[in-house]
Design an enzyme around this catalytic site. Structure first.
Site, PDB file in Angstrom:
ATOM      1  N   ASN A 153      18.532   2.220  -2.610  1.00  0.00           N
ATOM      2  CA  ASN A 153      18.315   0.954  -1.895  1.00  0.00           C
ATOM      3  C   ASN A 153      17.738  -0.057  -2.873  1.00  0.00           C
ATOM      4  OD1 ASN A 153      17.726  -1.133  -0.124  1.00  0.00           O
ATOM      5  ND2 ASN A 153      15.921  -0.126   0.736  1.00  0.00           N
ATOM      6  N   TRP A 154      18.564  -0.998  -3.284  1.00  0.00           N
ATOM      7  CA  TRP A 154      18.122  -1.995  -4.267  1.00  0.00           C
ATOM      8  C   TRP A 154      17.194  -3.039  -3.680  1.00  0.00           C
ATOM      9  CZ3 TRP A 154      22.806  -3.512  -7.906  1.00  0.00           C
ATOM     10  CH2 TRP A 154      23.123  -2.402  -8.704  1.00  0.00           C
ATOM     11  N   LYS A 155      17.129  -3.133  -2.365  1.00  0.00           N
ATOM     12  CA  LYS A 155      16.325  -4.176  -1.714  1.00  0.00           C
ATOM     13  C   LYS A 155      16.767  -5.548  -2.261  1.00  0.00           C
ATOM     14  CE  LYS A 155      12.660  -0.835  -0.963  1.00  0.00           C
ATOM     15  NZ  LYS A 155      11.213  -0.598  -0.845  1.00  0.00           N
ATOM     16  N   GLU A 168      11.029   7.955   5.888  1.00  0.00           N
ATOM     17  CA  GLU A 168      10.368   7.187   4.840  1.00  0.00           C
ATOM     18  C   GLU A 168       8.950   6.844   5.296  1.00  0.00           C
ATOM     19  OE1 GLU A 168      12.229   3.374   4.301  1.00  0.00           O
ATOM     20  OE2 GLU A 168      11.897   2.923   6.404  1.00  0.00           O
ATOM     21  N   GLU A 189      10.743  -2.122   6.099  1.00  0.00           N
ATOM     22  CA  GLU A 189      10.551  -3.539   5.776  1.00  0.00           C
ATOM     23  C   GLU A 189      11.234  -4.436   6.806  1.00  0.00           C
ATOM     24  OE1 GLU A 189      11.984  -3.456   1.782  1.00  0.00           O
ATOM     25  OE2 GLU A 189      10.215  -2.346   1.090  1.00  0.00           O
ATOM     26  N   GLY A 196       6.986   2.048  -2.232  1.00  0.00           N
ATOM     27  CA  GLY A 196       6.592   1.018  -3.176  1.00  0.00           C
ATOM     28  C   GLY A 196       5.139   1.068  -3.585  1.00  0.00           C
ATOM     29  N   HIS A 220      15.038   0.076   8.409  1.00  0.00           N
ATOM     30  CA  HIS A 220      14.140   0.264   7.268  1.00  0.00           C
ATOM     31  C   HIS A 220      12.769  -0.328   7.616  1.00  0.00           C
ATOM     32  CE1 HIS A 220      12.371  -0.241   3.262  1.00  0.00           C
ATOM     33  NE2 HIS A 220      13.205   0.702   2.862  1.00  0.00           N
ATOM     34  N   SER A 225       9.216   6.983  -2.280  1.00  0.00           N
ATOM     35  CA  SER A 225       8.920   7.020  -3.714  1.00  0.00           C
ATOM     36  C   SER A 225       9.447   8.281  -4.397  1.00  0.00           C
ATOM     37  CB  SER A 225       7.414   6.869  -3.967  1.00  0.00           C
ATOM     38  OG  SER A 225       6.973   5.583  -3.573  1.00  0.00           O
ATOM     39  N   GLY A 237      14.254   4.033  -3.837  1.00  0.00           N
ATOM     40  CA  GLY A 237      13.963   2.620  -4.008  1.00  0.00           C
ATOM     41  C   GLY A 237      13.993   2.209  -5.465  1.00  0.00           C
ATOM     42  N   GLY A 238      12.821   2.046  -6.055  1.00  0.00           N
ATOM     43  CA  GLY A 238      12.724   1.521  -7.412  1.00  0.00           C
ATOM     44  C   GLY A 238      13.530   2.274  -8.439  1.00  0.00           C
TER      45      GLY A 238
END
Length: 251
Positions: free
Chosen positions: A9-11, A168, A98, A174, A96, A213, A234-235
């Site tokens: 997930n690049w967000k 999640e 967010e 994050g 998600h 994470s 994510g990252g």
């Protein structure tokens, strides 16, 4: 046997150049990936066409990060499932954390989006998770299973079979904090047990991803848990080498 799924997930990150780098890296013949795994990147909407071109020769599928519950209309700035499908997207994230916390998507909104995705033959990746306050209050299972039931109670048995679930923990997204493999497995096991209340075959076949994470350093240990069938990354999904290591850990 459930097919592992590693989904990035690049967000609101990435670039055309990064799309190209991933497409090139994963299409190289010397790149060794485990047999029988699925890999996807959830890219920002402006990069959907670039992903379709760049990923066409390799193992990468792609998807959207959200969708509106309506197919079309006066919803400035939104994207519909029909649009995602027209670009060739396979998956779409729904619910998600967010989207829930920053954009006010409640269980009813999440459910409507799941149904919209199914209408367009997209695979919804339904995201579930608790906050740190909810975990500290001992409410993890109540929150996560409640989010699951809000959607699954509204679906037919055939529709339920078409979802992927991503657990999640909000407190591990994050932040650099990660649930221990044992903590993650416990929630995944509770999810699978609740799915069995709907149907034993559904529970056995449903892919449950861990989405807090996960990175190259901890992926193998998390993915070794019996009820963790992949990751929502994510990252680390913005780094070609790191994402590749995670994919290789799923074999």
């Amino acid at each position: 046997m459930r097919t592992p799924l590693i989904a990035g997930n690049w967000k609101m990150n990435g670039s055309l150049a990064l799309v190209e780098r991933f497409g090139e890296a994963f299409s190289q013949p010397e790149v060794r990936l485990p047999d029988g795994i699925d890999i996807a990147l959830m890219v920002p909407a402006p990069y959907l066409e670039a992903a379709r071109r760049a990923f066409s020769a390799g193992p990468l599928a792609f998807g959207g990060q959200t969708l509106h519950h309506e197919r079309h209309g006066a919803f400035t700035g939104e994207i519909s499932g029909a649009m995602l499908a027209e670009f060739g997207a396979t998956y779409v994230l729904v619910g998600h954390s967010e989207r829930r916390t920053l954009f006010g998507e409640d269980d009813a909104a999440v459910c409507a989006r799941v149904k919209a995705a199914l209408t367009e033959r997209l695979t919804p990746v339904l995201c579930l998770g608790e906050t740190l306050e909810e975990r500290d209050a001992g409410r993890t299972e109540a929150v996560v299973l409640g989010q699951l039931e809000a959607v699954f109670d509204a679906l037919s048995p055939e529709e339920r079979d078409r979802l992927v679930i991503a657990y999640e923990p909000v407190w591990a997204i994050g932040t650099g904090r990660t649930a221990t493999p044992e903590q993650a497995q416990a929630v995944h096991a509770a999810l699978r047990a609740r799915l069995a209340d709907y149907d034993a075959g559904l529970a056995e076949g449903m892919r449950l991803l861990y989405g807090g994470s996960m990175k190259a350093a901890n992926a193998a240990e998390l993915l070794a848990q019996p009820d963790i069938d992949g990751g929502l990354i994510g990252g680390a999904s913005l780094q070609v080498d790191d994402f590749l290591v995670i994919c290789q850990s799923a074999g």
